[in-house]
Design a protein around this motif. Structure first.
Motif, PDB file in Angstrom:
ATOM      1  N   THR A  63      -7.644   3.642   5.005  1.00 19.63           N
ATOM      2  CA  THR A  63      -8.137   4.996   5.260  1.00 19.63           C
ATOM      3  C   THR A  63      -8.373   5.210   6.751  1.00 19.63           C
ATOM      4  O   THR A  63      -7.982   6.236   7.309  1.00 19.63           O
ATOM      5  N   ARG A  64      -9.009   4.228   7.389  1.00 17.67           N
ATOM      6  CA  ARG A  64      -9.282   4.335   8.828  1.00 17.67           C
ATOM      7  C   ARG A  64      -7.973   4.426   9.608  1.00 17.67           C
ATOM      8  O   ARG A  64      -7.819   5.293  10.474  1.00 17.67           O
ATOM      9  N   ASN A  65      -7.031   3.564   9.294  1.00 12.09           N
ATOM     10  CA  ASN A  65      -5.756   3.565  10.015  1.00 12.09           C
ATOM     11  C   ASN A  65      -4.997   4.872   9.828  1.00 12.09           C
ATOM     12  O   ASN A  65      -4.390   5.381  10.778  1.00 12.09           O
ATOM     13  N   LEU A  66      -5.008   5.405   8.627  1.00 13.38           N
ATOM     14  CA  LEU A  66      -4.251   6.633   8.368  1.00 13.38           C
ATOM     15  C   LEU A  66      -4.967   7.883   8.855  1.00 13.38           C
ATOM     16  O   LEU A  66      -4.375   8.957   8.893  1.00 13.38           O
ATOM     17  N   SER A  67      -6.224   7.754   9.262  1.00 13.83           N
ATOM     18  CA  SER A  67      -6.940   8.909   9.819  1.00 13.83           C
ATOM     19  C   SER A  67      -6.746   9.021  11.335  1.00 13.83           C
ATOM     20  O   SER A  67      -7.137  10.017  11.938  1.00 13.83           O
ATOM     21  N   GLU A  68      -6.132   8.014  11.921  1.00 16.39           N
ATOM     22  CA  GLU A  68      -5.850   8.039  13.370  1.00 16.39           C
ATOM     23  C   GLU A  68      -4.751   9.054  13.677  1.00 16.39           C
ATOM     24  O   GLU A  68      -3.806   9.198  12.887  1.00 16.39           O
ATOM     25  N   PRO A  69      -4.844   9.732  14.826  1.00 16.40           N
ATOM     26  CA  PRO A  69      -3.777  10.679  15.190  1.00 16.40           C
ATOM     27  C   PRO A  69      -2.421   9.993  15.350  1.00 16.40           C
ATOM     28  O   PRO A  69      -1.400  10.524  14.925  1.00 16.40           O
ATOM     29  N   ASP A  70      -2.433   8.804  15.965  1.00 15.72           N
ATOM     30  CA  ASP A  70      -1.208   8.016  16.105  1.00 15.72           C
ATOM     31  C   ASP A  70      -1.322   6.811  15.185  1.00 15.72           C
ATOM     32  O   ASP A  70      -1.969   5.818  15.523  1.00 15.72           O
ATOM     33  N   VAL A  71      -0.710   6.911  14.029  1.00 12.49           N
ATOM     34  CA  VAL A  71      -0.812   5.867  13.022  1.00 12.49           C
ATOM     35  C   VAL A  71      -0.059   4.618  13.475  1.00 12.49           C
ATOM     36  O   VAL A  71       1.082   4.704  13.930  1.00 12.49           O
ATOM     37  N   ASN A  72      -0.694   3.482  13.343  1.00 10.15           N
ATOM     38  CA  ASN A  72      -0.058   2.202  13.602  1.00 10.15           C
ATOM     39  C   ASN A  72       0.585   1.768  12.275  1.00 10.15           C
ATOM     40  O   ASN A  72      -0.050   1.132  11.435  1.00 10.15           O
ATOM     41  N   TYR A  73       1.840   2.148  12.091  1.00 12.46           N
ATOM     42  CA  TYR A  73       2.509   1.909  10.811  1.00 12.46           C
ATOM     43  C   TYR A  73       2.681   0.429  10.497  1.00 12.46           C
ATOM     44  O   TYR A  73       2.662   0.043   9.327  1.00 12.46           O
ATOM     45  N   SER A  74       2.820  -0.399  11.517  1.00 10.86           N
ATOM     46  CA  SER A  74       2.942  -1.833  11.233  1.00 10.86           C
ATOM     47  C   SER A  74       1.632  -2.375  10.658  1.00 10.86           C
ATOM     48  O   SER A  74       1.657  -3.228   9.751  1.00 10.86           O
ATOM     49  N   GLU A  75       0.502  -1.866  11.113  1.00 10.43           N
ATOM     50  CA  GLU A  75      -0.789  -2.284  10.567  1.00 10.43           C
ATOM     51  C   GLU A  75      -0.967  -1.755   9.142  1.00 10.43           C
ATOM     52  O   GLU A  75      -1.429  -2.476   8.259  1.00 10.43           O
ATOM     53  N   VAL A  76      -0.588  -0.505   8.916  1.00  9.24           N
ATOM     54  CA  VAL A  76      -0.667   0.072   7.567  1.00  9.24           C
ATOM     55  C   VAL A  76       0.229  -0.727   6.619  1.00  9.24           C
ATOM     56  O   VAL A  76      -0.172  -1.063   5.501  1.00  9.24           O
ATOM     57  N   HIS A  77       1.421  -1.044   7.088  1.00 10.04           N
ATOM     58  CA  HIS A  77       2.363  -1.821   6.275  1.00 10.04           C
ATOM     59  C   HIS A  77       1.769  -3.176   5.928  1.00 10.04           C
ATOM     60  O   HIS A  77       1.792  -3.601   4.765  1.00 10.04           O
ATOM     61  N   LYS A  78       1.236  -3.865   6.920  1.00 10.08           N
ATOM     62  CA  LYS A  78       0.649  -5.188   6.709  1.00 10.08           C
ATOM     63  C   LYS A  78      -0.494  -5.107   5.684  1.00 10.08           C
ATOM     64  O   LYS A  78      -0.542  -5.894   4.729  1.00 10.08           O
ATOM     65  N   LEU A  79      -1.389  -4.149   5.862  1.00  5.48           N
ATOM     66  CA  LEU A  79      -2.514  -3.992   4.934  1.00  5.48           C
ATOM     67  C   LEU A  79      -2.041  -3.652   3.519  1.00  5.48           C
ATOM     68  O   LEU A  79      -2.569  -4.167   2.536  1.00  5.48           O
ATOM     69  N   ALA A  80      -1.040  -2.774   3.432  1.00  9.25           N
ATOM     70  CA  ALA A  80      -0.514  -2.376   2.118  1.00  9.25           C
ATOM     71  C   ALA A  80       0.130  -3.570   1.413  1.00  9.25           C
ATOM     72  O   ALA A  80      -0.047  -3.748   0.205  1.00  9.25           O
ATOM     73  N   VAL A  81       0.841  -4.401   2.155  1.00  6.95           N
ATOM     74  CA  VAL A  81       1.463  -5.594   1.571  1.00  6.95           C
ATOM     75  C   VAL A  81       0.382  -6.567   1.096  1.00  6.95           C
ATOM     76  O   VAL A  81       0.466  -7.123  -0.006  1.00  6.95           O
ATOM     77  N   TRP A  82      -0.641  -6.768   1.913  1.00 12.71           N
ATOM     78  CA  TRP A  82      -1.727  -7.676   1.534  1.00 12.71           C
ATOM     79  C   TRP A  82      -2.462  -7.152   0.300  1.00 12.71           C
ATOM     80  O   TRP A  82      -2.788  -7.917  -0.604  1.00 12.71           O
ATOM     81  N   PHE A  83      -2.734  -5.841   0.294  1.00  9.84           N
ATOM     82  CA  PHE A  83      -3.427  -5.249  -0.847  1.00  9.84           C
ATOM     83  C   PHE A  83      -2.573  -5.382  -2.105  1.00  9.84           C
ATOM     84  O   PHE A  83      -3.070  -5.736  -3.174  1.00  9.84           O
TER      85      PHE A  83
END
Length: 151
Positions: A63-83
């Motif tokens: 949620t925090r990562n996706l609320s950023e104006p410039d999304v760090n997609y590699s971080e979102v991807h990593k978190l989504a894979v881990w989840f």
């Protein structure tokens, strides 16, 4: 174990079976339960409790990562894979499927797709969490019935 304990154990088995039929839990949950024995009578309780705590952390970070104006997609991807890995290893079928949608959207660097997928992850997680808490309550009650009574 008293008749009440057997009835509760049967209710727990029926709940798990129903959740598996709905895809909320996968058959892997049976394997997790199979690891529980007299030496580890609270194993399922411990696994579910840890999973729920970790899942809340993943959801908050996503949620925090996706609320950023410039999304760090590699971080979102990593978190989504881990989840997704965590939900898979804890037999949460529909949450894992929703996480895969988030993995796909993050690979496409599609913010709107990520937000929609995260909503789906959250919705499915809350359903799983509610049911896992029901299982926890029943598991704890069964465990407590097995404890020797103080005289």
């Amino acid at each position: 174990m008293a008749a009440k304990g057997k009835d509760l154990s049967q209710q727990l088995e029926e709940l798990i079976s129903s959740l598996q039929e709905q895809g909320i839990l996968t058959d892997y949950f049976n394997e997790l339960k199979g690891l529980q024995d007299e030496n580890n009578p609270r194993l399922v309780d411990e696994i579910i409790t840890i999973f729920l705590r970790v899942a809340e952390d993943y959801r908050a970070e996503l949620t925090r990562n996706l609320s950023e104006p410039d999304v760090n997609y590699s971080e979102v991807h990593k978190l989504a894979v881990w989840f997704k890995g965590s939900t898979t290893s804890n037999a949460c079928g529909r949450v894992a499927l929703a996480c895969q949608e988030l993995v796909d959207a993050s690979e496409a660097q599609n913010k709107e797709g990520c937000l929609v997928a995260l909503d789906n992850v959250n919705r499915e997680y809350l359903v799983a969490k509610d049911n896992l808490n029901r299982i926890l309550g029943m598991e704890r009650e069964i465990y407590n019935m097995r404890l020797p009574k103080a005289t």
